[in-house]
Write an enzyme that holds these catalytic residues in place. Structure first.
Site, PDB file in Angstrom:
ATOM      1  N   TYR A  11      11.054  74.720  33.299  1.00  0.00           N
ATOM      2  CA  TYR A  11      10.560  73.504  33.984  1.00  0.00           C
ATOM      3  C   TYR A  11      10.844  72.230  33.160  1.00  0.00           C
ATOM      4  O   TYR A  11      11.566  71.340  33.607  1.00  0.00           O
ATOM      5  CB  TYR A  11       9.061  73.683  34.257  1.00  0.00           C
ATOM      6  CG  TYR A  11       8.340  72.448  34.713  1.00  0.00           C
ATOM      7  CD1 TYR A  11       8.865  71.631  35.721  1.00  0.00           C
ATOM      8  CD2 TYR A  11       7.109  72.090  34.147  1.00  0.00           C
ATOM      9  CE1 TYR A  11       8.181  70.493  36.145  1.00  0.00           C
ATOM     10  CE2 TYR A  11       6.424  70.970  34.572  1.00  0.00           C
ATOM     11  CZ  TYR A  11       6.965  70.172  35.559  1.00  0.00           C
ATOM     12  OH  TYR A  11       6.299  69.051  35.967  1.00  0.00           O
ATOM     13  N   ILE A  53      15.439  84.473  22.329  1.00  0.00           N
ATOM     14  CA  ILE A  53      15.312  84.011  20.931  1.00  0.00           C
ATOM     15  C   ILE A  53      14.879  85.128  19.980  1.00  0.00           C
ATOM     16  O   ILE A  53      15.000  84.985  18.772  1.00  0.00           O
ATOM     17  CB  ILE A  53      14.345  82.809  20.784  1.00  0.00           C
ATOM     18  CG1 ILE A  53      12.968  83.119  21.390  1.00  0.00           C
ATOM     19  CG2 ILE A  53      14.939  81.539  21.397  1.00  0.00           C
ATOM     20  CD1 ILE A  53      11.894  82.111  20.992  1.00  0.00           C
ATOM     21  N   ALA A  76       9.065  79.166  25.115  1.00  0.00           N
ATOM     22  CA  ALA A  76       7.871  79.878  24.657  1.00  0.00           C
ATOM     23  C   ALA A  76       7.105  80.431  25.855  1.00  0.00           C
ATOM     24  O   ALA A  76       7.317  80.008  26.991  1.00  0.00           O
ATOM     25  CB  ALA A  76       6.983  78.923  23.885  1.00  0.00           C
ATOM     26  N   ASN A  93       6.771  86.502  20.763  1.00  0.00           N
ATOM     27  CA  ASN A  93       7.731  85.558  21.345  1.00  0.00           C
ATOM     28  C   ASN A  93       7.664  84.185  20.671  1.00  0.00           C
ATOM     29  O   ASN A  93       8.682  83.643  20.230  1.00  0.00           O
ATOM     30  CB  ASN A  93       7.478  85.419  22.856  1.00  0.00           C
ATOM     31  CG  ASN A  93       8.620  84.703  23.560  1.00  0.00           C
ATOM     32  OD1 ASN A  93       9.782  84.852  23.185  1.00  0.00           O
ATOM     33  ND2 ASN A  93       8.301  83.917  24.564  1.00  0.00           N
ATOM     34  N   TYR A 142      -2.505  81.169  22.297  1.00  0.00           N
ATOM     35  CA  TYR A 142      -1.374  80.303  22.629  1.00  0.00           C
ATOM     36  C   TYR A 142      -1.306  79.106  21.663  1.00  0.00           C
ATOM     37  O   TYR A 142      -0.271  78.851  21.021  1.00  0.00           O
ATOM     38  CB  TYR A 142      -1.486  79.816  24.082  1.00  0.00           C
ATOM     39  CG  TYR A 142      -0.536  78.703  24.413  1.00  0.00           C
ATOM     40  CD1 TYR A 142       0.838  78.927  24.428  1.00  0.00           C
ATOM     41  CD2 TYR A 142      -1.000  77.414  24.676  1.00  0.00           C
ATOM     42  CE1 TYR A 142       1.722  77.891  24.706  1.00  0.00           C
ATOM     43  CE2 TYR A 142      -0.133  76.381  24.954  1.00  0.00           C
ATOM     44  CZ  TYR A 142       1.231  76.622  24.966  1.00  0.00           C
ATOM     45  OH  TYR A 142       2.096  75.590  25.229  1.00  0.00           O
ATOM     46  N   ASN A 171      -0.587  67.362  29.782  1.00  0.00           N
ATOM     47  CA  ASN A 171      -0.314  68.135  31.009  1.00  0.00           C
ATOM     48  C   ASN A 171       0.969  67.679  31.684  1.00  0.00           C
ATOM     49  O   ASN A 171       0.975  66.672  32.403  1.00  0.00           O
ATOM     50  CB  ASN A 171      -1.507  68.053  31.954  1.00  0.00           C
ATOM     51  CG  ASN A 171      -2.683  68.839  31.411  1.00  0.00           C
ATOM     52  OD1 ASN A 171      -3.193  68.529  30.331  1.00  0.00           O
ATOM     53  ND2 ASN A 171      -3.083  69.871  32.109  1.00  0.00           N
ATOM     54  N   HIS A 190      -0.950  76.270  37.084  1.00  0.00           N
ATOM     55  CA  HIS A 190      -1.233  74.859  36.815  1.00  0.00           C
ATOM     56  C   HIS A 190      -1.792  74.133  38.030  1.00  0.00           C
ATOM     57  O   HIS A 190      -1.451  74.441  39.159  1.00  0.00           O
ATOM     58  CB  HIS A 190       0.026  74.161  36.288  1.00  0.00           C
ATOM     59  CG  HIS A 190       0.384  74.652  34.924  1.00  0.00           C
ATOM     60  ND1 HIS A 190       1.570  75.269  34.640  1.00  0.00           N
ATOM     61  CD2 HIS A 190      -0.328  74.663  33.769  1.00  0.00           C
ATOM     62  CE1 HIS A 190       1.582  75.631  33.366  1.00  0.00           C
ATOM     63  NE2 HIS A 190       0.436  75.270  32.822  1.00  0.00           N
ATOM     64  N   ARG A 222      -8.016  65.777  32.306  1.00  0.00           N
ATOM     65  CA  ARG A 222      -6.774  66.056  31.581  1.00  0.00           C
ATOM     66  C   ARG A 222      -5.848  64.846  31.664  1.00  0.00           C
ATOM     67  O   ARG A 222      -5.959  64.004  32.566  1.00  0.00           O
ATOM     68  CB  ARG A 222      -6.036  67.256  32.208  1.00  0.00           C
ATOM     69  CG  ARG A 222      -6.776  68.577  32.068  1.00  0.00           C
ATOM     70  CD  ARG A 222      -6.731  69.072  30.626  1.00  0.00           C
ATOM     71  NE  ARG A 222      -7.446  70.328  30.455  1.00  0.00           N
ATOM     72  CZ  ARG A 222      -8.747  70.431  30.221  1.00  0.00           C
ATOM     73  NH1 ARG A 222      -9.506  69.348  30.141  1.00  0.00           N
ATOM     74  NH2 ARG A 222      -9.321  71.602  30.048  1.00  0.00           N
TER      75      ARG A 222
END
Ligand code: UDP
Length: 328
Positions: A11, A53, A76, A93, A142, A171, A190, A222
Site C-alpha cells: 500500500y 527479505i 514488514a 519477519n 509489532y 495512520n 484499518h 488518531r
C-alpha cells in the site's frame, strides 16, 4: 541513483514507487514477496524482483544484479492484533528479515536505508502531540519489532557507517488521486477502508471499538495522514541523507487528531451513505489518543502535506474503492 524498494508492491510502497517514478531521477527496483502486495500497483516500467527479505540467497542475487545505493524498507508485517497472537512470526519477519537485508546491504556497500517505522513505538504516550524524540515504550510485539530495528540501525551506523532515516507513520490512509492504486488488505483491519466497505455494499455496518475513552466523544483519536504525503516525506528523507550523510528519525502525522466517530461522519459526508455504526467493546492495546508532532520533519526535511482535510483524504480512498470494488 539505484534505489531498491522492499515492499514496493504494498500500500504505502506502491505510492512511494509512483512518486519516485514520476520524478524520473532514479533507477527503481521493487523487491516484494507478494504476500500482501500487488504487481498491478507498480508501473510497468519499474524493475520488479520477487523475493522475501528473509531469503538471504535471493537477496544476494538481487543485490549482485542491481547493486542499489539506497534501500527503502517497507516490507514488514503490520497487524497489531496478529502480532500479539503470533509474536515469533513478527520477530522473524520484521527483525530477522531486516537483519538479513542489512547484512546484504553491508556486503554490497549500500549507503542509505530508509525505514518504515510506526507510531506504535510510543505505546501509551505521556504527552500529545508526540515529538520525534519522546520516550519509546511499545505495548505490543509489532511496536517492539520496529523499535528493535531502530536500535539495530543505530549500531550499524556506529559500526560501519550505514546512514538511515526512520519514518514513524501515524495512520496512513487515502489513495493516489487517480484512483488506480490504494489500500487493499485481506483481511482488512484499518478504520477508513472498513468504514467504506459499508457504502460499497460489502458490510452492513461498522463497529466502533469503545466509546468510553477519555476523549471528546469517547472514541479513540488518531492522526490520519495521506499516503501520497507519506511518499513525499520518503523522497525528502533520501535527499536529506544525500545532503547531510547523517542518520535521523521523524514522526509523520498531521498534528491533528480525528475520533473514530468523526471519521465515520466524514465518510457519511463523502459517500452520502448513512453508514450505520454499532458500539463494541474496546480493542486490546488501543491508546485513547495518538497524534504526532511533525514539526521536526517540517523543519529538517522541509516536509509539507498536501492533504489537510479529512473529507478530501476519505474521498481519495472512496474513489479507489469505487473504481476497484474487488480490490486489485
Ligand atoms: N477502529 C474501530 N473500528 C474498526 C477498526 C478500527 O473502531 O472497525 C478503531 C481502532 O480501535 C482505533 C482506530 O479505529 O482506535 C484506528 O484503528 P486502525 O486499525 O485503523 O489503526 P491503528 O490506530 O490501530 O494503527
Amino acid at each position: 541513483m539505484k534505489i531498491l524498494i522492499a515492499g514496493g508492491a504494498g500500500y504505502i510502497g506502491s505510492h512511494l514507487v509512483r512518486e519516485l517514478h514520476k520524478l524520473g531521477k532514479h533507477e527503481i527496483i521493487v523487491l516484494d514477496n507478494l504476500s500482501t502486495g500487488h504487481t498491478a500497483a507498480i508501473p510497468q516500467a519499474v524493475t520488479f524482483e520477487q523475493g522475501d527479505i528473509r531469503d538471504k540467497q535471493r537477496l544476494d542475487e538481487v543485490f549482485a544484479k542491481h547493486k542499489p545505493v539506497a534501500v527503502y524498507h517497507l516490507s514488514a508485517s503490520i497487524e497489531v492484533a496478529q502480532s500479539c497472537v503470533d509474536p515469533l512470526s513478527y520477530y522473524e519477519n520484521n527483525v530477522s528479515g531486516t537483519v538479513t537485508l542489512l547484512q546484504i546491504m553491508q556486503k554490497y556497500g549500500s549507503k542509505y536505508f530508509i525505514f518504515s517505522s510506526t507510531a506504535a513505538l510510543f505505546g501509551m504516550p505521556d504527552r500529545i502531540p508526540i515529538e520525534a524524540d519522546d520516550t519509546t515504550k511499545p505495548v505490543n510485539p509489532y511496536g517492539e519489532t520496529k523499535l528493535a530495528v531502530e536500535k539495530i540501525l543505530h549500531w550499524c551506523d556506529q559500526a560501519f557507517g550505514l546512514k538511515y532515516v526512520c519514518l514513524r507513520y501515524f495512520n496512513a490512509c487515502g489513495a493516489d488521486e487517480a484512483g488506480d492504486i490504494g489500500e487493499d488488505h485481506t483481511p482488512e483491519s484499518h478504520l477508513i477502508p472498513l468504514v467504506l466497505q459499508v457504502p460499497a455494499g460489502k458490510r452492513e455496518k461498522v463497529f466502533i471499538f469503545g466509546d468510553d475513552y477519555d476523549t471528546e466523544d469517547g472514541t479513540c483519536v488518531r492522526d490520519y495522514v495521506h499516503v501520497t504525503d507519506l511518499a513525499s516525506a520518503h523522497i525528502q528523507a533520501l535527499d536529506y541523507l544525500g545532503e547531510t550523510n547523517e542518520s535521523n528519525r521523524f514522526n509523520l502525522g498531521s498534528g491533528h487528531g480525528y475520533s473514530v466517530k468523526q471519521i465515520i461522519d466524514a465518510a457519511r459526508r463523502v459517500t452520502g451513505h448513512p453508514i450505520p455504526a454499532e458500539i463494541k467493546p474496546r480493542r486490546a492495546g488501543d491508546p485513547a489518543t495518538l497524534v504526532a508532532s511533525s514539526t521536526k520533519a517540517e523543519k529538517v526535511l522541509g516536509w509539507k502535506r498536501k492533504y489537510d482535510s479529512i473529507d478530501k483524504i476519505v474521498a481519495t480512498a472512496w474513489k479507489f474503492h469505487q473504481l476497484h470494488p474487488k480490490g486489485f
